[in-house]
Design a protein around this motif. Structure first.
Motif, PDB file in Angstrom:
ATOM      1  N   THR A 183       3.833 -33.329  36.622  1.00 58.90           N
ATOM      2  CA  THR A 183       4.828 -32.899  36.154  1.00 58.90           C
ATOM      3  C   THR A 183       4.802 -31.336  35.897  1.00 58.90           C
ATOM      4  OG1 THR A 183       4.841 -34.495  33.754  1.00 58.90           O
ATOM      5  CG2 THR A 183       5.487 -32.092  33.697  1.00 58.90           C
ATOM      6  N   ILE A 184       6.295 -30.075  36.378  1.00 55.91           N
ATOM      7  CA  ILE A 184       6.155 -29.237  36.299  1.00 55.91           C
ATOM      8  C   ILE A 184       7.302 -28.483  35.662  1.00 55.91           C
ATOM      9  CG2 ILE A 184       5.793 -29.325  38.844  1.00 55.91           C
ATOM     10  CD1 ILE A 184       9.081 -28.490  39.703  1.00 55.91           C
ATOM     11  N   GLU A 185       6.692 -26.890  35.439  1.00 56.27           N
ATOM     12  CA  GLU A 185       7.605 -26.385  34.665  1.00 56.27           C
ATOM     13  C   GLU A 185       9.110 -26.159  35.467  1.00 56.27           C
ATOM     14  OE1 GLU A 185       9.977 -23.020  33.187  1.00 56.27           O
ATOM     15  OE2 GLU A 185       7.873 -22.742  34.519  1.00 56.27           O
ATOM     16  N   ASN A 186      10.145 -26.270  34.683  1.00 56.34           N
ATOM     17  CA  ASN A 186      11.375 -26.457  35.334  1.00 56.34           C
ATOM     18  C   ASN A 186      12.345 -25.007  34.457  1.00 56.34           C
ATOM     19  OD1 ASN A 186      13.172 -25.416  38.117  1.00 56.34           O
ATOM     20  ND2 ASN A 186      14.671 -26.744  37.030  1.00 56.34           N
ATOM     21  N   ASP A 187      13.248 -24.222  34.438  1.00 54.14           N
ATOM     22  CA  ASP A 187      13.575 -23.241  33.530  1.00 54.14           C
ATOM     23  C   ASP A 187      13.401 -23.915  31.893  1.00 54.14           C
ATOM     24  OD1 ASP A 187      16.154 -21.937  32.879  1.00 54.14           O
ATOM     25  OD2 ASP A 187      17.680 -23.964  33.427  1.00 54.14           O
ATOM     26  N   GLY A 188      12.611 -23.709  31.715  1.00 52.80           N
ATOM     27  CA  GLY A 188      11.753 -23.625  30.785  1.00 52.80           C
ATOM     28  C   GLY A 188      11.643 -25.415  29.359  1.00 52.80           C
ATOM     29  N   ARG A 189      11.757 -25.939  30.709  1.00 55.86           N
ATOM     30  CA  ARG A 189      11.800 -27.607  30.882  1.00 55.86           C
ATOM     31  C   ARG A 189      10.228 -28.553  31.267  1.00 55.86           C
ATOM     32  NH1 ARG A 189      15.890 -29.684  27.176  1.00 55.86           N
ATOM     33  NH2 ARG A 189      15.744 -31.764  28.485  1.00 55.86           N
ATOM     34  N   ALA A 190      10.219 -29.397  30.836  1.00 62.10           N
ATOM     35  CA  ALA A 190       9.054 -30.105  31.467  1.00 62.10           C
ATOM     36  C   ALA A 190      10.003 -31.092  32.406  1.00 62.10           C
ATOM     37  CB  ALA A 190       7.961 -31.130  30.653  1.00 62.10           C
ATOM     38  N   VAL A 191       9.139 -31.148  33.556  1.00 57.90           N
ATOM     39  CA  VAL A 191      10.452 -31.784  34.800  1.00 57.90           C
ATOM     40  C   VAL A 191       9.451 -32.769  35.350  1.00 57.90           C
ATOM     41  CG1 VAL A 191      11.603 -31.814  36.714  1.00 57.90           C
ATOM     42  CG2 VAL A 191      12.757 -30.300  35.035  1.00 57.90           C
ATOM     43  N   VAL A 192       9.766 -34.100  35.821  1.00 57.64           N
ATOM     44  CA  VAL A 192       8.628 -35.516  36.053  1.00 57.64           C
ATOM     45  C   VAL A 192       8.887 -34.722  37.857  1.00 57.64           C
ATOM     46  CG1 VAL A 192       8.985 -37.541  36.417  1.00 57.64           C
ATOM     47  CG2 VAL A 192       9.253 -37.282  34.612  1.00 57.64           C
ATOM     48  N   TYR A 193       8.417 -34.558  39.008  1.00 57.17           N
ATOM     49  CA  TYR A 193       8.369 -34.533  39.748  1.00 57.17           C
ATOM     50  C   TYR A 193       7.892 -35.332  40.695  1.00 57.17           C
ATOM     51  CZ  TYR A 193       8.291 -31.304  43.929  1.00 57.17           C
ATOM     52  OH  TYR A 193       9.148 -30.937  44.714  1.00 57.17           O
ATOM     53  N   HIS A 194       7.294 -37.151  40.452  1.00 56.50           N
ATOM     54  CA  HIS A 194       6.558 -37.160  41.184  1.00 56.50           C
ATOM     55  C   HIS A 194       5.921 -38.738  40.201  1.00 56.50           C
ATOM     56  CE1 HIS A 194       5.770 -40.520  43.786  1.00 56.50           C
ATOM     57  NE2 HIS A 194       4.701 -40.673  44.102  1.00 56.50           N
ATOM     58  N   GLN A 195       6.101 -40.129  39.780  1.00 54.99           N
ATOM     59  CA  GLN A 195       5.489 -41.164  39.320  1.00 54.99           C
ATOM     60  C   GLN A 195       4.695 -41.919  39.571  1.00 54.99           C
ATOM     61  OE1 GLN A 195       7.863 -41.866  36.160  1.00 54.99           O
ATOM     62  NE2 GLN A 195       8.632 -42.513  36.573  1.00 54.99           N
ATOM     63  N   LEU A 206      10.071 -46.852  30.196  1.00 53.53           N
ATOM     64  CA  LEU A 206      10.388 -45.864  30.018  1.00 53.53           C
ATOM     65  C   LEU A 206      11.897 -45.286  30.731  1.00 53.53           C
ATOM     66  CD1 LEU A 206       7.282 -44.360  28.817  1.00 53.53           C
ATOM     67  CD2 LEU A 206       8.643 -45.117  27.081  1.00 53.53           C
ATOM     68  N   GLY A 207      12.170 -45.380  31.253  1.00 54.95           N
ATOM     69  CA  GLY A 207      13.629 -44.640  32.194  1.00 54.95           C
ATOM     70  C   GLY A 207      13.394 -43.772  32.595  1.00 54.95           C
ATOM     71  N   THR A 208      11.867 -43.410  33.012  1.00 48.95           N
ATOM     72  CA  THR A 208      11.880 -41.667  33.530  1.00 48.95           C
ATOM     73  C   THR A 208      11.727 -42.595  34.966  1.00 48.95           C
ATOM     74  OG1 THR A 208       9.891 -42.443  33.659  1.00 48.95           O
ATOM     75  CG2 THR A 208      10.145 -41.272  31.414  1.00 48.95           C
ATOM     76  N   TYR A 209      12.264 -40.722  35.827  1.00 49.75           N
ATOM     77  CA  TYR A 209      12.327 -40.734  36.529  1.00 49.75           C
ATOM     78  C   TYR A 209      12.063 -39.756  37.455  1.00 49.75           C
ATOM     79  CZ  TYR A 209      17.339 -39.130  35.071  1.00 49.75           C
ATOM     80  OH  TYR A 209      17.844 -37.572  34.501  1.00 49.75           O
ATOM     81  N   ALA A 212      14.412 -34.373  32.620  1.00 46.57           N
ATOM     82  CA  ALA A 212      13.337 -33.066  32.428  1.00 46.57           C
ATOM     83  C   ALA A 212      13.762 -33.860  30.766  1.00 46.57           C
ATOM     84  CB  ALA A 212      14.119 -31.602  32.090  1.00 46.57           C
ATOM     85  N   THR A 213      12.085 -32.951  30.086  1.00 46.15           N
ATOM     86  CA  THR A 213      12.393 -32.753  28.364  1.00 46.15           C
ATOM     87  C   THR A 213      12.246 -31.610  28.142  1.00 46.15           C
ATOM     88  OG1 THR A 213      10.096 -33.842  28.600  1.00 46.15           O
ATOM     89  CG2 THR A 213      12.095 -35.233  28.665  1.00 46.15           C
ATOM     90  N   PRO A 214      12.032 -31.567  26.552  1.00 42.15           N
ATOM     91  CA  PRO A 214      11.408 -30.285  26.188  1.00 42.15           C
ATOM     92  C   PRO A 214       9.870 -30.500  26.400  1.00 42.15           C
ATOM     93  CG  PRO A 214      12.803 -31.803  24.746  1.00 42.15           C
ATOM     94  CD  PRO A 214      12.729 -32.336  25.787  1.00 42.15           C
ATOM     95  N   MET A 215       9.486 -28.693  26.907  1.00 42.45           N
ATOM     96  CA  MET A 215       8.012 -29.181  26.934  1.00 42.45           C
ATOM     97  C   MET A 215       6.955 -29.007  25.677  1.00 42.45           C
ATOM     98  SD  MET A 215       7.496 -26.315  29.656  1.00 42.45           S
ATOM     99  CE  MET A 215       5.866 -26.556  30.488  1.00 42.45           C
ATOM    100  N   HIS A 216       7.687 -28.816  24.670  1.00 43.24           N
ATOM    101  CA  HIS A 216       6.567 -29.018  23.026  1.00 43.24           C
ATOM    102  C   HIS A 216       6.442 -30.061  22.932  1.00 43.24           C
ATOM    103  CE1 HIS A 216      10.912 -29.152  21.685  1.00 43.24           C
ATOM    104  NE2 HIS A 216      10.405 -29.067  20.605  1.00 43.24           N
ATOM    105  N   THR A 217       7.094 -31.587  23.245  1.00 44.38           N
ATOM    106  CA  THR A 217       7.237 -32.450  22.746  1.00 44.38           C
ATOM    107  C   THR A 217       6.353 -33.530  23.684  1.00 44.38           C
ATOM    108  OG1 THR A 217       9.149 -33.522  23.948  1.00 44.38           O
ATOM    109  CG2 THR A 217       9.802 -32.426  22.001  1.00 44.38           C
ATOM    110  N   VAL A 218       5.847 -33.517  24.588  1.00 52.55           N
ATOM    111  CA  VAL A 218       4.956 -34.272  25.269  1.00 52.55           C
ATOM    112  C   VAL A 218       3.786 -33.557  26.023  1.00 52.55           C
ATOM    113  CG1 VAL A 218       6.921 -35.499  26.101  1.00 52.55           C
ATOM    114  CG2 VAL A 218       6.482 -33.499  27.357  1.00 52.55           C
ATOM    115  N   ASN A 259       3.363 -41.155  20.025  1.00 52.00           N
ATOM    116  CA  ASN A 259       4.979 -40.523  19.105  1.00 52.00           C
ATOM    117  C   ASN A 259       5.760 -38.918  18.493  1.00 52.00           C
ATOM    118  OD1 ASN A 259       3.971 -43.203  18.010  1.00 52.00           O
ATOM    119  ND2 ASN A 259       2.913 -42.968  17.012  1.00 52.00           N
ATOM    120  N   GLU A 260       5.116 -38.113  19.251  1.00 49.56           N
ATOM    121  CA  GLU A 260       6.045 -36.993  19.511  1.00 49.56           C
ATOM    122  C   GLU A 260       7.263 -36.783  20.069  1.00 49.56           C
ATOM    123  OE1 GLU A 260       3.546 -33.502  19.916  1.00 49.56           O
ATOM    124  OE2 GLU A 260       1.770 -34.209  19.388  1.00 49.56           O
ATOM    125  N   GLN A 261       7.422 -37.134  21.411  1.00 48.00           N
ATOM    126  CA  GLN A 261       8.547 -37.718  22.078  1.00 48.00           C
ATOM    127  C   GLN A 261       9.786 -39.419  22.212  1.00 48.00           C
ATOM    128  OE1 GLN A 261       9.959 -35.743  24.538  1.00 48.00           O
ATOM    129  NE2 GLN A 261      11.633 -37.376  25.359  1.00 48.00           N
TER     130      GLN A 261
END
Length: 253
Positions: free
Chosen positions: A104-116, A125-128, A132-138, A193-195
């Protein structure tokens, strides 16, 4: 030299069209015109111009984003040195845990999955890549936040807010800052359980020369992450991975 504000407005609106095509998963000129509060003819001109590039396609009267964005995104990822050194280590951890491992990296204030990388018992979870998700939730987002400058953290909170995703999401700035301080002391983050209810995560920051490049996380069901012995096992694997990756990132060919 004076700024051509008309040209800047045109560029901004073109990106608004692209954003709406993404949000709506395709649309016609009239629907976009209503959403943008612009004449149909104006929106049509934008769509026609964009379709002359490789970024927008037209099919059955609807316009949508083209697969060229995948081409660009793929090139960006594969040119990134962090991805290059992280991928083999992520595959190794997946082979040992069978869980879902993410970079995960930070981009424009959000947590972005760069690779998984996904193991056989990985949560679906349907992630790809690019999600992008709020940084404080994960945990992965908080592992990054903990090592950003204080002023940048304040800026992200002010601009993005502390959206509540579940009843367990931290929404109080002081509580979040206290957790970030604890993460710095521990050098890792854990949440559940936060996200998403039922999802837990252990994460460690990727630190190079006192700066944070991103974070590694292992996603597991809440029940497994709350098992302290399993949690420690995952954290140990994450620490080993980040040690190898940071050395290869700094000193590898």
């Amino acid at each position: 030299m004076p700024t051509d504000r008309t040209s800047l407005t045109t560029v901004t609106r073109a990106f608004e069209v692209l954003d709406l095509l993404w949000e709506l998963d395709g649309a016609g000129p009239s629907e976009l015109a209503t959403r943008m509060d612009l004449p149909d003819s104006t929106v049509y001109d934008y769509l026609r111009s964009l379709s002359e590039t490789r970024y927008v396609t037209r099919e059955d009267g609807e316009y949508r984003l083209s697969s060229y964005f995948l081409t660009i995104g793929g090139k960006m990822k594969h040119r990134n040195r962090l991805f290059q050194v992280a991928k083999p280590e992520m595959k190794r951890i997946v082979s040992e845990t069978d869980e879902l491992v993410g970079l995960t990296i930070e981009n424009d204030g959000r947590a972005v999955v760069y690779h998984q990388e996904e193991g056989r018992q990985a949560l679906s979870l349907g992630t790809y890549t690019g999600a992008a998700t709020p940084m404080h939730t994960v945990a992965t987002g908080k592992a990054i936040l903990a090592y950003l400058p204080d002023e940048r953290v304040e800026e992200i909170i002010a601009e993005r807010g502390l959206e509540q995703r579940t009843e367990y999401t931290i929404t109080d700035p002081d509580e979040l800052k206290a957790e970030l301080e604890q993460i710095r002391e521990d050098s890792y983050a854990v949440d559940w359980n936060e996200q998403v209810i039922g999802m837990g995560m252990a994460a460690v920051p990727i630190l190079v020369e006192d700066g944070v490049l991103g974070s590694f996380g292992i996603v597991v069901p809440t029940g497994r992450i709350r098992d302290e012995s399993y949690q420690e096992e995952l954290l140990q694997k994450l620490r080993e991975m980040v040690n190898t990756v940071t050395i290869n990132y700094q000193y590898g060919n």
